[in-house]
Design a protein around this motif. Structure first.
Motif, mmCIF file in Angstrom:
data_model
loop_
_atom_site.group_PDB
_atom_site.id
_atom_site.type_symbol
_atom_site.label_atom_id
_atom_site.label_comp_id
_atom_site.label_asym_id
_atom_site.label_seq_id
_atom_site.Cartn_x
_atom_site.Cartn_y
_atom_site.Cartn_z
ATOM 1 N N LYS A 32 11.169 23.738 8.601
ATOM 2 C CA LYS A 32 11.519 23.661 7.075
ATOM 3 C C LYS A 32 10.381 23.240 6.357
ATOM 4 C CE LYS A 32 14.183 23.977 3.324
ATOM 5 N NZ LYS A 32 12.995 23.548 2.251
ATOM 6 N N GLN A 33 9.862 24.076 5.180
ATOM 7 C CA GLN A 33 8.946 23.580 4.571
ATOM 8 C C GLN A 33 9.396 22.839 3.290
ATOM 9 O OE1 GLN A 33 5.457 26.769 4.433
ATOM 10 N NE2 GLN A 33 7.223 27.830 4.886
ATOM 11 N N ASN A 34 8.479 21.851 2.761
ATOM 12 C CA ASN A 34 9.078 20.825 1.758
ATOM 13 C C ASN A 34 7.925 20.603 0.942
ATOM 14 O OD1 ASN A 34 11.951 20.597 1.467
ATOM 15 N ND2 ASN A 34 11.838 19.646 3.418
ATOM 16 N N LEU A 35 8.123 20.178 -0.406
ATOM 17 C CA LEU A 35 7.288 19.488 -1.384
ATOM 18 C C LEU A 35 6.595 18.380 -0.791
ATOM 19 C CD1 LEU A 35 8.451 20.672 -4.697
ATOM 20 C CD2 LEU A 35 6.608 22.049 -3.359
ATOM 21 N N THR A 36 5.387 17.822 -1.091
ATOM 22 C CA THR A 36 5.035 16.722 -0.642
ATOM 23 C C THR A 36 4.478 15.753 -1.927
ATOM 24 O OG1 THR A 36 2.716 17.586 -0.439
ATOM 25 C CG2 THR A 36 4.177 17.460 1.453
ATOM 26 N N SER A 37 3.180 15.718 -2.369
ATOM 27 C CA SER A 37 2.682 15.254 -3.617
ATOM 28 C C SER A 37 2.023 16.293 -4.333
ATOM 29 C CB SER A 37 1.730 14.041 -3.430
ATOM 30 O OG SER A 37 2.224 13.050 -2.603
ATOM 31 N N HIS A 38 1.962 16.101 -5.824
ATOM 32 C CA HIS A 38 1.311 16.919 -6.443
ATOM 33 C C HIS A 38 0.891 16.278 -7.890
ATOM 34 C CE1 HIS A 38 5.099 17.459 -9.162
ATOM 35 N NE2 HIS A 38 5.643 17.450 -7.770
ATOM 36 N N VAL A 39 0.289 17.093 -8.610
ATOM 37 C CA VAL A 39 -0.221 16.510 -10.016
ATOM 38 C C VAL A 39 0.961 15.906 -10.707
ATOM 39 C CG1 VAL A 39 -1.124 17.380 -12.367
ATOM 40 C CG2 VAL A 39 -2.175 18.083 -10.577
ATOM 41 N N GLY A 40 0.649 14.650 -11.191
ATOM 42 C CA GLY A 40 1.726 13.924 -11.929
ATOM 43 C C GLY A 40 1.016 12.514 -12.163
ATOM 44 N N PRO A 41 0.642 11.750 -11.461
ATOM 45 C CA PRO A 41 0.557 11.945 -10.018
ATOM 46 C C PRO A 41 2.067 11.641 -9.415
ATOM 47 C CG PRO A 41 -0.569 9.931 -10.658
ATOM 48 C CD PRO A 41 -0.129 10.575 -11.640
ATOM 49 N N THR A 42 2.585 12.695 -8.739
ATOM 50 C CA THR A 42 4.008 12.527 -8.177
ATOM 51 C C THR A 42 4.100 12.397 -6.514
ATOM 52 O OG1 THR A 42 4.619 13.732 -10.037
ATOM 53 C CG2 THR A 42 6.112 13.827 -8.175
ATOM 54 N N ASN A 43 4.704 11.603 -6.174
ATOM 55 C CA ASN A 43 5.039 11.364 -4.751
ATOM 56 C C ASN A 43 6.532 11.670 -4.310
ATOM 57 O OD1 ASN A 43 5.719 9.191 -2.362
ATOM 58 N ND2 ASN A 43 3.718 9.994 -2.251
ATOM 59 N N LEU A 44 6.889 12.573 -3.463
ATOM 60 C CA LEU A 44 8.318 13.102 -3.315
ATOM 61 C C LEU A 44 8.656 12.804 -1.811
ATOM 62 C CD1 LEU A 44 7.997 16.291 -4.851
ATOM 63 C CD2 LEU A 44 9.002 14.315 -5.753
ATOM 64 N N ALA A 45 9.771 12.380 -1.395
ATOM 65 C CA ALA A 45 10.573 12.505 -0.094
ATOM 66 C C ALA A 45 11.629 13.381 -0.481
ATOM 67 C CB ALA A 45 11.124 11.231 0.270
ATOM 68 N N MET A 46 11.497 14.886 0.058
ATOM 69 C CA MET A 46 12.633 15.741 0.156
ATOM 70 C C MET A 46 13.514 15.721 1.487
ATOM 71 S SD MET A 46 11.338 17.241 -2.797
ATOM 72 C CE MET A 46 12.607 18.438 -2.824
ATOM 73 N N PHE A 47 14.883 15.601 0.882
ATOM 74 C CA PHE A 47 16.080 15.584 2.113
ATOM 75 C C PHE A 47 16.568 17.034 2.077
ATOM 76 C CE2 PHE A 47 15.606 11.026 0.349
ATOM 77 C CZ PHE A 47 14.822 10.703 1.556
ATOM 78 N N PHE A 48 17.219 17.500 1.027
ATOM 79 C CA PHE A 48 17.644 18.772 0.925
ATOM 80 C C PHE A 48 16.598 19.584 -0.101
ATOM 81 C CE2 PHE A 48 22.477 17.948 1.504
ATOM 82 C CZ PHE A 48 22.352 17.750 2.722
ATOM 83 N N SER A 49 16.437 20.783 0.387
ATOM 84 C CA SER A 49 15.728 21.634 -0.692
ATOM 85 C C SER A 49 15.954 23.123 -0.270
ATOM 86 C CB SER A 49 14.193 21.179 -1.015
ATOM 87 O OG SER A 49 13.425 22.038 0.010
ATOM 88 N N ALA A 50 15.928 24.041 -1.288
ATOM 89 C CA ALA A 50 16.078 25.447 -1.110
ATOM 90 C C ALA A 50 14.595 26.104 -0.839
ATOM 91 C CB ALA A 50 16.842 26.016 -1.950
ATOM 92 N N HIS A 51 13.802 25.270 -1.081
ATOM 93 C CA HIS A 51 12.216 25.810 -0.998
ATOM 94 C C HIS A 51 11.929 26.530 0.187
ATOM 95 C CE1 HIS A 51 11.397 22.339 -3.939
ATOM 96 N NE2 HIS A 51 11.667 23.394 -4.661
ATOM 97 N N TYR A 52 11.301 27.531 0.089
ATOM 98 C CA TYR A 52 10.900 28.603 1.170
ATOM 99 C C TYR A 52 12.185 28.986 2.342
ATOM 100 C CZ TYR A 52 6.575 26.732 0.256
ATOM 101 O OH TYR A 52 5.286 26.365 -0.262
ATOM 102 N N ALA A 53 13.278 29.005 1.663
ATOM 103 C CA ALA A 53 14.795 29.413 2.202
ATOM 104 C C ALA A 53 15.918 30.083 1.435
ATOM 105 C CB ALA A 53 15.277 28.306 2.970
ATOM 106 N N GLY A 54 15.556 29.630 0.071
ATOM 107 C CA GLY A 54 16.527 30.177 -0.819
ATOM 108 C C GLY A 54 17.880 29.742 -0.905
ATOM 109 N N ALA A 55 18.885 30.676 -1.404
ATOM 110 C CA ALA A 55 20.259 30.504 -1.151
ATOM 111 C C ALA A 55 20.732 30.210 0.118
ATOM 112 C CB ALA A 55 21.006 31.524 -1.918
ATOM 113 N N ASP A 56 20.282 30.594 1.128
ATOM 114 C CA ASP A 56 20.685 30.119 2.347
ATOM 115 C C ASP A 56 20.596 28.554 3.060
ATOM 116 O OD1 ASP A 56 21.170 32.895 3.275
ATOM 117 O OD2 ASP A 56 19.290 33.378 4.178
ATOM 118 N N MET A 57 19.636 28.045 2.005
ATOM 119 C CA MET A 57 19.663 26.531 2.520
ATOM 120 C C MET A 57 20.306 25.676 1.385
ATOM 121 S SD MET A 57 17.842 25.257 4.999
ATOM 122 C CE MET A 57 19.305 24.173 5.196
#
Length: 677
Positions: A279-304
């Protein structure tokens, strides 16, 4: 209670850097302390501060929002120009039951009650809770949430975890996303690192303001037209370009080069993440923003999207994850901070499950179990003897159908990879009932053990030899691609020079460039892709995504051809076309044989997928596997053509990523086989 007022002199940045650089884990002998910051003479304390002589963390009371991290002489690693509730926080997105999308109401979780759970010279653990009751129906997500923060003596960082719980009888709802986010100070943190070969200096958040950029096909992607620093002119910035598979998402973060300082998020276990190892999740990105993803629909859509029925009870612990800070003397190459963070991640992984969380909902190692065994693959058209499942992904997940783990989120999952001989060992499994699942690179489909596995405290279950028999009816007549659940082996074009992220130029992950879907219309402006078996090379001649073609009036569906010869055809036999898909987004796959206009088609998948991997620079989303029965009467001796049509055409992102395609001939009589593909 230790409640001494801590001054800035309590932190010794020079000692920190010498300690961290020489032995990585600081050994200052200070106790862990916390104190309450008062507002005037009121008895109401608006902040709680943790410190251990290495760093100091301030958390709002009772909200439980991290507002300040003081370390290495930097007054606040977090962005003080942001509102106090927009610096370091837990959040979620939820919607009412019956809503079918992946969006909803945004909730930056704020506690209403503060408690001290543990307080001694070795550890402090704090709790910020928010409880739900029926009067809050429609206003707040029906969950009790307990956010915890832990600081240990001698530790260069702090931990956070949370317990989400809903009681029997509460109303249902959808939960598409929950995570931890940290917004770092943009003046200090400019260099981002996600992997050894995925790190760079990043643009400023100001560069995404309307007067400095051009918004592209979706708001997350912008082209920098007037950035503050000229070196970024013309670049594309898109947070999805830095996504990562769960199995690889262990440490990521940011570096301040002067003074050399790092802020990292370390996730030592994937047991609490949704969707399994890929399962793919976001990490860090411009902000500077730092994330820990637990639930997300990214790369899966409504199925997730996690859906809770009316009355359904549930509880889950997310974390702990470790927010690690490090520093180095100015004379040292600051890139060292990344390698130190990787070593710290290994240390954290070795310590899992942690001994120190005080919640009874987080089981320690002696209250967990183990499963081990060996997985073999039996395919009589490849080998008479079972083969070792070298590199197989083997895991425990809640009971379901084969492959259901990739859409599962309510429970816990535990995964490993088999060794060269197919042996596997899964340790530190939470008590509960599971199925054992697996998939093997090089073979299609999913394995599921027939019997449920009940994990009890301290158990060590030996499964013996397990045999996976992947789908197979006959010998391979031809194949395209590699069955590894990605489209990485196919042709990924160079990006349009107008849309470049320089990080991915001459990079193994060349598919992460923006706008690659547009290149199909440029390469095939009038006629679609034609692939000739035995002549074409899938690494050069099979475009990585079957997408729509852009026209003057919008978009149109596409039909790809696979041309092949058959020396002999069994007119009464049944041939099998195996279609393994690495991704589908609002697409339909139609198959026709030797007649491009046949109606109805030989096969149609119907409308499938909402994973949006094409737009989000992913080489895979959810895995799909179809078998198409082709009667011998549809085939001819000599030249044949299979037509693959994706007719849906309302956007540029509708399409399919193929993983692997195989045509099998009629099965051999019993006892006969072939030894190779």
């Amino acid at each position: 209670m230790i409640s001494k007022l801590i001054t800035d002199d309590f932190l010794d940045p020079d000692h920190q850097c010498r300690s961290v650089y020489k032995i990585r884990v600081p050994t200052l002998q200070s106790s862990v302390c916390f104190y309450l910051a008062s507002r005037g003479c009121s008895l109401f304390h608006k902040n709680v501060t943790l410190t251990n002589g290495i760093l100091q963390v301030t958390i709002s009371n009772p909200d439980g929002i991290v507002t300040k991290i003081q370390y290495n002489g930097i007054e606040n690693l977090l962005e003080e120009r942001n509102a106090v509730d927009n610096r370091g926080y837990w959040d979620l997105v939820w919607s009412d039951l019956g809503f079918t999308g992946t969006t909803g109401t945004y909730d930056r979780i704020k506690g209403t009650n503060f408690r001290i759970i543990v307080e001694n010279e070795e550890q402090v653990e704090l709790s910020f809770t928010r409880e739900w009751d029926p009067s809050l129906k429609g206003k707040l997500v029906p969950l009790n949430i307990d956010k915890r923060f832990i600081m240990l003596r001698g530790s260069s960082g702090f931990y956070s975890y949370a317990i989400y719980e809903r009681m029997q009888g509460w109303p249902g709802f959808n939960l598409p996303e929950t995570r931890i986010a940290f917004k770092l100070n943009k003046d200090w943190f400019r260099y981002m690192a996600v992997a050894d070969n995925r790190q760079r200096k990043m643009p400023l958040p100001d560069d995404r303001l309307p007067e400095r950029c051009e918004v592209l096909a979706y708001p997350e992607a912008v082209r920098l037209t007037n950035p503050i620093e000229g070196e970024f002119i013309g670049e594309v910035d898109d947070k999805y370009e830095y996504s990562c598979n769960n199995k690889d998402l262990k440490v990521h973060g940011w570096i301040c080069t002067d003074p050399p300082t790092g802020f990292w998020q370390i996730t030592p276990s994937n047991e609490f993440r949704s969707g399994g190892p890929v399962k793919q999740n976001l990490t860090s990105h411009v902000g500077p923003t730092n994330l820990a993803m637990f639930f997300s629909a990214h790369y899966a859509g409504a199925d997730m999207v996690t859906v809770f029925a009316d009355g359904e009870a549930w509880k889950k612990v997310f974390g702990p994850v470790f927010m690690y800070v490090n520093c180095a003397p100015k004379e040292v190459d600051w890139h060292w901070l990344w390698y130190d963070a990787k070593e710290q991640e290994l240390d954290e992984e070795d310590k899992w499950p942690y001994w120190f969380p005080a919640s009874e909902d987080f089981p320690l190692s002696d209250n967990r179990g183990s499963v081990r065994g060996r997985l073999l693959v039996q395919d009589r058209y490849i080998s008479e003897d079972p083969l070792a499942s070298n590199g197989a992904y083997v895991g425990l997940a809640p009971p379901g159908e084969a492959g259901s783990w990739q859409r599962e989120s309510k429970g816990y999952q535990f995964w490993t990879t088999a060794d060269d001989d197919g042996y596997f060992s899964i340790n530190n499994i939470r008590v509960g009932d599971y199925y054992l699942y697996a998939w093997v690179p090089g073979f299609i489909g999913d394995y599921q053990c027939d019997a449920a596995i009940s994990i009890t405290p301290g158990c060590d279950i030996y499964m013996g030899d397990l045999v996976y028999q992947p789908l197979r009816d006959g010998p391979t007549l031809w194949e395209i691609g590699i069955p590894d659940r990605t489209a990485a082996e196919f042709y990924v074009p160079d990006p349009n020079p107008k849309y470049i992220n320089p990080l991915y130029v001459n990079h193994p992950d060349r598919f992460r460039q923006y706008g690659l879907w547009e290149r199909y219309s440029e390469l095939y402006p009038d006629q679609d892709l034609v692939y000739t078996v035995g002549v074409s090379d899938y690494s050069k001649d099979w475009f990585f995504a079957q997408v729509t073609r852009k026209t003057n009036g919008g978009y149109e569906g596409t039909t790809w051809q696979i041309r092949f010869k058959l020396e002999n055809v069994d007119q009464s036999g049944s041939y099998k076309l195996r279609l393994a898909l690495a991704s589908a987004n609002q697409a339909e796959l139609q198959v026709r044989v030797n007649d491009s206009s046949a109606n109805p088609p030989t096969f149609t998948s119907g409308l499938i997928g909402k994973d949006n991997a094409i737009a989000r620079h992913g080489i895979h989303g959810l895995y799909w596997l179809y078998t198409v029965d082709i009667q011998g009467g549809l085939l001819m001796q000599g030249d044949n053509t299979i037509f693959l049509t994706q007719p849906r055409s309302t956007s540029p992102f509708q399409g399919i990523l193929y993983d692997y395609i195989r045509l099998e001939g009629p099965s051999f009589p019993s006892g006969l086989k072939i030894s190779n593909h």
